[in-house]
Design an enzyme around this catalytic site. Sequence first.
Site, short mmCIF file in Angstrom:
data_model
loop_
_atom_site.label_atom_id
_atom_site.label_comp_id
_atom_site.label_asym_id
_atom_site.label_seq_id
_atom_site.Cartn_x
_atom_site.Cartn_y
_atom_site.Cartn_z
N GLN A 1 1.20 -8.86 -6.45
CA GLN A 1 0.83 -10.28 -6.64
C GLN A 1 1.82 -11.01 -7.55
O GLN A 1 1.65 -12.20 -7.82
CB GLN A 1 -0.59 -10.39 -7.22
N CYS B 1 -19.92 -6.75 1.55
CA CYS B 1 -21.27 -6.65 2.09
C CYS B 1 -21.42 -5.40 2.93
O CYS B 1 -20.67 -5.17 3.85
CB CYS B 1 -21.57 -7.87 2.95
N ASN C 1 -4.99 -9.15 -8.39
CA ASN C 1 -5.12 -9.87 -7.13
C ASN C 1 -6.44 -10.63 -7.09
O ASN C 1 -6.56 -11.62 -6.39
CB ASN C 1 -5.05 -8.90 -5.95
N THR D 1 0.84 -1.20 0.00
CA THR D 1 0.00 0.00 0.00
C THR D 1 0.87 1.25 0.00
O THR D 1 0.65 2.19 -0.78
CB THR D 1 -0.91 -0.01 1.25
N HIS E 1 4.96 -9.85 2.46
CA HIS E 1 4.09 -10.88 3.07
C HIS E 1 3.34 -11.70 2.03
O HIS E 1 2.68 -12.68 2.37
CB HIS E 1 3.11 -10.25 4.08
C1 PLP Z 1 -2.30 -6.16 -6.04
C2 PLP Z 1 -2.13 -5.66 -4.64
N1 PLP Z 1 -1.66 -4.43 -4.44
C3 PLP Z 1 -1.47 -3.93 -3.22
C4 PLP Z 1 -1.75 -4.67 -2.10
C5 PLP Z 1 -1.52 -4.09 -0.76
O1 PLP Z 1 -0.37 -4.65 -0.20
P1 PLP Z 1 -0.09 -4.59 1.39
O2 PLP Z 1 -1.04 -5.54 2.02
O3 PLP Z 1 1.32 -5.05 1.53
O4 PLP Z 1 -0.28 -3.20 1.81
C6 PLP Z 1 -2.27 -5.96 -2.24
C7 PLP Z 1 -2.64 -6.76 -1.07
O5 PLP Z 1 -3.53 -7.58 -1.11
C8 PLP Z 1 -2.44 -6.48 -3.56
O6 PLP Z 1 -2.90 -7.71 -3.76
#
Ligand code: PLP
Length: 381
Positions: free
Chosen positions: A177, A323, A149, A67, A199
């Site tokens: 991803q 939801c 994702n 993020t 992670h």
């Molecule tokens: C494509 C994508 N971008 C960004 C993120 C966000 O990553 P983070 O959980 O490390 O902030 C995710 C998390 O699911 C993701 O799948």
Amino acid sequence: MDYAATTPVDPRVVEAMQPYWTEYFGNSASIHGYGRDAAKGLEAARGEVAEVLDCHPSEIVFTANGTEGNNLAIRGVAQAARAAGLGNHIVTSPIEHHAVSHTVEQLCESYGFEMTVVGVDETGLVDPDDVARALRDDTALISVIYASNEVGTVQPVAQIAELARSRDIPFHTDGVQAGGKLDLDVKRLGVDLLTLSAHKFYGPKGAGALYLRRGTVLLPALTGGGHERGHRPGTVNVAGNVGLAKALQLAEADRPSETARLAVLRDRLISGVLSAIPDSRLTGHETQRLADNASFAFKGCEGEALLMALDLVGVAASTGSACSIGDPEPSYVLTAMGLSREWALGSLRLSLGRWSTKEDVDHVLAVLPDAVERTRGLGIP
Ligand SMILES: Cc1ncc(COP(=O)(O)O)c(C=O)c1O
């Protein structure tokens, strides 16, 4: 069945991180020996990440997660372009993670930027020609996700990068991803910025990396000290970044064998689900998709209710629908791909990983048809 949400940390990664909490705990910005020990680990980690990405270590900026990497890339490039009088316009896709889409939307709604959201086809693919048509003289940034994702579709990132390069426009891709699953060689990809998050590939939470091509101008999204070459202030999470680097190295080494193994399980899942469940469809591209992603839509079935039914029979999965009391929202990704509300409400993502087995897949195939039927029985508002 939810490795795309997060993964357990590889024990070898835990081992690599261990000394950086207790022994080499120094602040990597400190001049003294404690600081130098920490800095040594940090710079080794940066070098390891750079090796996988085929870039210079100085082009790696450590962040806290995907993020933050996406925010830094988008806000940083857009605001630097505006400050330099180079542009105000961002091109993106409708299937981005919210870490990208909400960032671009906020820049537009609150800071006066403009955006063009190019369409996707029914498989979730962006057409580079559509990106070309969306470009303007004042386009400051293109941001298109590497691999979805939600539906696993892999975008023609190298083609978009070539186009961006020909117009001298920075191109960011959200590669969260893609880590450990797709080619991350930034020279081959040709991207200017690429986001990773530890992670997702058996590394720790709280560690991310942003590839920032040398010469790409970026205003830091946070202000503070001069850490990370002035791009990301804040005392650096040395243990986390050591873990990220170790996890990336391990995942990259296993990538050919692991993607081949997972693709077999994925295909077993896909054919089993589609043949056993009426009114079901695969979502995303049939072949240009992540090896670990099997995603579906079930007509007339509410996604979150299905997740609860699956949880009761030992299956952890995800949905793109959300939801909000009595008023479920269909998946915005599936909606952008042209699915009607009746289908897009019933999205299910099954994602595989290192400990997934044929037995796990067969368990899903045994319990999913009944879970879908019972959830359909509840109806949709
Ligand atoms: C494509 C994508 N971008 C960004 C993120 C966000 O990553 P983070 O959980 O490390 O902030 C995710 C998390 O699911 C993701 O799948």
